[in-house]
Design an enzyme around this catalytic site. Structure first.
Site, PDB file in Angstrom:
ATOM      1  N   HIS A 190      35.503  26.957  23.123  1.00  0.00           N
ATOM      2  CA  HIS A 190      34.440  26.030  22.736  1.00  0.00           C
ATOM      3  C   HIS A 190      33.809  26.507  21.431  1.00  0.00           C
ATOM      4  O   HIS A 190      33.111  27.522  21.393  1.00  0.00           O
ATOM      5  CB  HIS A 190      33.404  25.976  23.870  1.00  0.00           C
ATOM      6  CG  HIS A 190      32.398  24.884  23.718  1.00  0.00           C
ATOM      7  ND1 HIS A 190      31.476  24.589  24.708  1.00  0.00           N
ATOM      8  CD2 HIS A 190      32.142  24.002  22.717  1.00  0.00           C
ATOM      9  CE1 HIS A 190      30.705  23.601  24.308  1.00  0.00           C
ATOM     10  NE2 HIS A 190      31.096  23.224  23.095  1.00  0.00           N
ATOM     11  N   LYS A 203      69.294  44.619  24.912  1.00  0.00           N
ATOM     12  CA  LYS A 203      70.195  43.869  25.792  1.00  0.00           C
ATOM     13  C   LYS A 203      69.429  43.370  27.002  1.00  0.00           C
ATOM     14  O   LYS A 203      68.756  44.141  27.688  1.00  0.00           O
ATOM     15  CB  LYS A 203      71.369  44.746  26.235  1.00  0.00           C
ATOM     16  CG  LYS A 203      72.460  43.975  26.959  1.00  0.00           C
ATOM     17  CD  LYS A 203      73.618  44.894  27.334  1.00  0.00           C
ATOM     18  CE  LYS A 203      74.796  44.065  27.855  1.00  0.00           C
ATOM     19  NZ  LYS A 203      74.428  43.215  29.004  1.00  0.00           N
ATOM     20  N   HIS A 221      56.853  66.584  49.571  1.00  0.00           N
ATOM     21  CA  HIS A 221      55.646  67.222  49.031  1.00  0.00           C
ATOM     22  C   HIS A 221      55.747  68.735  49.233  1.00  0.00           C
ATOM     23  O   HIS A 221      55.487  69.241  50.338  1.00  0.00           O
ATOM     24  CB  HIS A 221      54.397  66.688  49.744  1.00  0.00           C
ATOM     25  CG  HIS A 221      54.149  65.230  49.522  1.00  0.00           C
ATOM     26  ND1 HIS A 221      53.078  64.750  48.814  1.00  0.00           N
ATOM     27  CD2 HIS A 221      54.845  64.127  49.932  1.00  0.00           C
ATOM     28  CE1 HIS A 221      53.117  63.428  48.789  1.00  0.00           C
ATOM     29  NE2 HIS A 221      54.187  63.025  49.460  1.00  0.00           N
ATOM     30  N   ASP A 230      45.507  66.253  39.811  1.00  0.00           N
ATOM     31  CA  ASP A 230      45.858  64.862  40.096  1.00  0.00           C
ATOM     32  C   ASP A 230      44.750  63.963  39.556  1.00  0.00           C
ATOM     33  O   ASP A 230      43.602  64.058  40.006  1.00  0.00           O
ATOM     34  CB  ASP A 230      46.027  64.676  41.603  1.00  0.00           C
ATOM     35  CG  ASP A 230      46.364  63.251  42.006  1.00  0.00           C
ATOM     36  OD1 ASP A 230      46.548  62.400  41.115  1.00  0.00           O
ATOM     37  OD2 ASP A 230      46.437  62.986  43.228  1.00  0.00           O
ATOM     38  N   SER A 287      52.679  59.721  38.838  1.00  0.00           N
ATOM     39  CA  SER A 287      52.527  60.016  40.263  1.00  0.00           C
ATOM     40  C   SER A 287      53.433  59.141  41.122  1.00  0.00           C
ATOM     41  O   SER A 287      53.686  59.461  42.277  1.00  0.00           O
ATOM     42  CB  SER A 287      51.069  59.813  40.689  1.00  0.00           C
ATOM     43  OG  SER A 287      50.727  58.434  40.609  1.00  0.00           O
ATOM     44  N   HIS A 346      49.848  63.247  37.073  1.00  0.00           N
ATOM     45  CA  HIS A 346      49.696  64.637  37.482  1.00  0.00           C
ATOM     46  C   HIS A 346      49.917  65.521  36.264  1.00  0.00           C
ATOM     47  O   HIS A 346      50.892  65.341  35.527  1.00  0.00           O
ATOM     48  CB  HIS A 346      50.716  65.013  38.552  1.00  0.00           C
ATOM     49  CG  HIS A 346      50.507  64.327  39.861  1.00  0.00           C
ATOM     50  ND1 HIS A 346      51.399  64.418  40.910  1.00  0.00           N
ATOM     51  CD2 HIS A 346      49.510  63.530  40.315  1.00  0.00           C
ATOM     52  CE1 HIS A 346      50.957  63.723  41.937  1.00  0.00           C
ATOM     53  NE2 HIS A 346      49.809  63.160  41.600  1.00  0.00           N
TER      54      HIS A 346
END
Length: 849
Positions: free
Chosen positions: A35, A261, A661, A679, A714, A720
């Protein structure tokens, strides 16, 4: 009445704005109107309770997550106002020019009435320009302030853009309804309709004398767009496409240009007098296959006749095209993600351009394609060294590069003027049979594939991953209908090759991605990408190219997988066998981070959509390939688990371990960790650039302490930062150091960071999570998969890549092996040699720049 204020402010004898009425039927439309009144602003409107709730956004919406834009709440508008585009006369309320800048639907998150009343609306937009999660938040007004100020904020999701990215208001300035700019609408004659002429900038061309037929004739169009050297001629029904020859690496030299590609369907767009046909590379008419939006975009191009060579794709959240996603959308009847990339122009307005140099054909093409990043896009090119372009494409998990001689004409058929170099091996194969699923009676477990050598079909092996459950069922139904009792191969199969195979007539073609050819000519680590109905089976031959770099030999496997076709990631079709192939590919990279350490494991026996549980102790029936480890501080307790070789890792795959882990210390030195892990976990409305900046600050604070910082995604929300250590400091010292670092960052920049886990304090901030650095705590391993949709992995990256804005889920099970094969240098190659002792007990305070 809800619209009383709206009507009192307007003289409907003077303005063409709709008087409107309140609608009782519920809907969820939204519109953003650009506007140009006393000052340019954007009117943001959401349909609720039969009207458009409205806000005037002074600077317009921003795609940067967390960036606040003032939104002044104004009177409700009628739903009919959502289509209004025109000029409000000067002197009238809101006098100025209005265009429909964006429109679509919105989905409230939570109860919209409660959110509107409380002053906090959460919602998702699905428009032509705006998408994803957004927030409208009411500000606390100052005493005596009459207007009601809100904030419009973009949520942090896949549609958010980093700071410094092109502003969408500048990139896409024109109307989503008619394609016109504000200047095109200002002062227009009454009765103008987008159907009376071209929508795009061609509307600004010099006006033609009025005739009984307002559309330009073929001769007029040709005269206006005459291209030197082009031959006049009629638009052909179809032109056999020019094809690229496979090479090992992209060529060098100034004669070549290089294009990314695409991973989709190669199509010719044939445009004649506003009518569009989409033709496959073999000339099949697929006009009705992809919905109307792409067709409308092509029909809107400012041309009378054209034949455009391009590729129709679906782009995923990582920004790369994905044939499997395209196939899935087609199967689901979804067409809202299709994009057509145009890369060559064969005919234009009565002229044959095929004899012209490529670079001139591309210039003509670029002149007719909108620059607004819409559904029809121009495929640009790079002039840099081809190997450099290919290397960057592969690092970003793209399919590869097509290199073209800049001065070459367009010649149908396969040519060495166009060559393709791929980041991973991929080609089409003939489906010669299938092996039924071991987990479903009406699904395939794997496909048996072949390729023609002369007149005989030769076996090339099987593919047993890459199928979603729906695709596996559809393939079973389609292939069961063409079963045959005899083998279609020209040679007998071995007993292993023929085991459990149901043969079919060799009529269907599958596209398959694979790592390499084995010594006996079979596919290694193959993954299904989709069926190719645009290519006849009889044309499929083995594509062989002499490679300059060979894969290292794969470690020998002895672990047998039961139910290898069990699907772990349903949407991506990644099976147990596919996960095993992935870990075999990345074994030499992941091994130093998981071997000889206690492990915490996330197990998902039925895949990511089923129940899951963390496990750090041995379980009943555990494979002998998995080590049982006694914690020296808990000799009487249950043994922990670990691995020592690839067979141990594959035994974890067999046990449905989808996340690994490890501890930050090894079993050789339990009490002194060999790494520190910070972290960075962003809260809601945190821009990704803010996470990158935080990572750089952690890196600098590590450097201040004499430590080298390495970064990895992460696979979840954040980054991390990992510092390798000479294992001398004990766990309490490591925790004290990391807690001090996190607290210092939070104290220096409290508006950016928090060091407490409390979610109540994390809105709009980044949690500096240091709690991975204490005895028994773990963090997801480099190269480990994540048990989340998308099959992302925790990917080590370089600091340059982090600065480029690569997101936390960019790299996946499907893309990482090809990335590693293409990398000239492992970004973590120096990780262990950079280890240093922790010599400072407490990080110093430093104000971030």
């Amino acid at each position: 009445m809800a619209l009383d204020t709206y009507r009192k402010k307007r003289n409907f004898k003077a303005t063409s704005e709709p008087r409107g009425r309140q609608i009782t039927k519920a809907g969820h439309s939204f519109v953003v109107q650009k506007h140009d009144a006393r000052r340019l602003h954007y009117d943001f409107r959401l349909e609720l309770d039969g009207v458009l709730k409205s806000w005037a956004v002074t600077r317009g919406p921003s795609l940067v997550a967390g960036e606040k834009r003032l939104a002044v709440h104004v009177e409700d508008h009628p739903l009919q106002y959502g289509d209004f585009e025109g000029t409000i006369p000067k002197g009238e309320y809101g006098g100025g020019t209005v265009i429909v800048w964006d429109r679509g639907t919105w989905t409230p998150i939570g109860d919209p009435h409660q959110g509107y009343a409380k002053g906090h609306l959460d919602f998702e937009l699905d428009g032509e320009k705006l998408h994803g999660r957004w927030h409208l938040v009411r500000m606390h007004g100052k005493p005596g302030e009459k207007r009601e100020n809100w904030l419009l904020i973009k949520g942090d999701d896949d549609y958010a853009q980093p700071e410094g990215a092109p502003d969408i208001l500048d990139a896409l300035p024109d109307s989503a309804k008619t394609g016109r700019a504000l200047a095109d609408v200002a002062g227009e004659e009454p009765g103008w309709s987008s159907r009376t002429g071209p929508i795009r900038k061609a509307a600004k061309a010099k006006p033609r004398p009025k005739t009984t037929d307002p559309a330009p004739t073929e001769a007029e169009t040709t005269k206006d767009t005459k291209i030197e050297g082009a031959k006049e001629g009629p638009l052909p029904a179809f032109v056999e496409p020019m094809l690229a020859t496979l090479v090992a690496t992209a060529p060098a030299g100034e004669r070549w240009i290089h294009e990314i590609k695409f991973d989709g369907y190669r199509l010719q767009a044939r445009i004649e007098a506003g009518h569009v046909k989409l033709l496959t590379r073999s000339g099949l008419d697929w006009t009705t296959k992809f919905g109307t939006a792409i067709m409308d975009g092509l029909a809107a191009l400012p041309v009378r006749t054209a034949l455009i060579d391009g590729e129709l794709v679906v782009e995923t959240s990582t920004g790369s095209s994905d044939f499997s996603a395209l196939q899935a959308d087609l199967s689901a009847g979804r067409s809202d993600r299709f994009v057509f990339y145009a890369f060559d122009c064969l005919y234009l307005d009565g002229q044959d351009l095929r004899a012209l140099p490529l670079i001139r054909r591309k210039a003509a093409l670029e002149g007719i394609i909108p620059s607004d990043n819409g559904l029809v896009r121009y495929s640009g090119h790079f002039d840099e060294d081809g190997a450099l372009v290919l290397r960057h494409a592969c690092r970003l998990s793209l399919e590869g590069v097509v290199s073209k001689l800049r001065d070459a004409p367009y010649r149908s058929g396969r040519s060495k003027s166009w060559v393709k170099s791929k980041c991973s091996a991929r080609q089409e194969f003939v489906v010669a049979g299938y092996v039924p699923s071991t987990t479903s009676r009406h699904a395939i477990g794997s496909l048996v594939l072949g390729a023609y050598e002369g007149d005989e079909l030769q076996p090339v092996g099987r593919v047993g991953t890459g199928f979603t459950q729906a695709v596996a069922a559809d393939l079973f139904k389609a292939l069961d209908a063409i079963r045959t009792d005899s083998s279609p191969f020209g040679v007998p199969l071995t007993s292993d090759e023929a085991r459990d195979v149901v043969f079919v007539r060799p009529e269907r073609v599958a596209e398959v991605e694979f790592r390499a050819w084995t010594a006996d000519g079979h596919l290694r680590h193959a993954s299904f990408r989709g069926l190719r109905d645009d290519k006849p089976a009889r044309d499929i031959v083995r594509e062989v190219v002499k490679m300059t770099k060979s894969d290292p030999p794969e470690p020998k496997r002895t672990v047998k997988l039961t139910h290898p076709d069990r699907v772990y990631w349903p949407a991506e079709g990644i099976t147990k066998a596919g996960l095993a192939d992935y870990y075999a590919d990345v074994w030499r990279f992941i091994a130093p981070h998981i071997v000889g350490r206690p492990l915490a494991l996330l197990r998902c026996p039925n895949g990511i959509d089923g129940p899951s549980f963390f496990q750090k102790h041995a379980w009943a029936g555990i494979s002998p390939k998995i080590q049982l480890i006694r914690d020296p501080k808990d000799k009487a307790g249950e043994p922990l688990v670990g691995i020592s070789d690839l067979d141990g890792l594959l035994a974890l795959v067999q046990s449905a371990v989808l996340e690994i882990h490890p501890w930050g210390s090894t079993i050789a030195d339990w009490e002194r960790p060999d790494r520190i892990i910070i972290d960075l976990d962003p809260g809601e409305n945190v821009a990704w650039q803010a996470v990158i900046d935080a990572a750089q600050e952690v890196r600098q604070r590590f450097a201040d302490a004499g430590l080298a910082g390495f970064v990895k995604t992460s696979g979840g929300k954040g980054l991390h930062i990992v510092a390798p250590l000479t294992p001398k400091a004990d766990w309490p010292a490591i925790k004290a150091f990391t807690k001090g670092l996190a607290s210092a960052m939070a104290a220096d920049s409290p508006e950016r960071f928090v060091a407490t886990i409390s979610k109540a304090k994390r809105g709009g901030k980044i949690l500096i999570d240091y709690l991975r650095n204490q005895r028994g705590s773990t963090a997801v391993a480099p190269y480990s998969t994540r048990a989340r949709p998308g099959a992302a992995i925790s990917a080590p990256i370089s600091w340059d890549e982090a600065a480029s804005g690569i997101g936390p889920t960019h790299f996946t099970v499907m893309s990482m092996p090809a990335r590693l094969a293409a990398l000239a240098n492992d970004p973590w190659a120096d990780f262990f040699t950079a280890a240093a002792p922790l010599v400072t007990a407490k990080p110093s305070r430093r104000k971030a720049a």
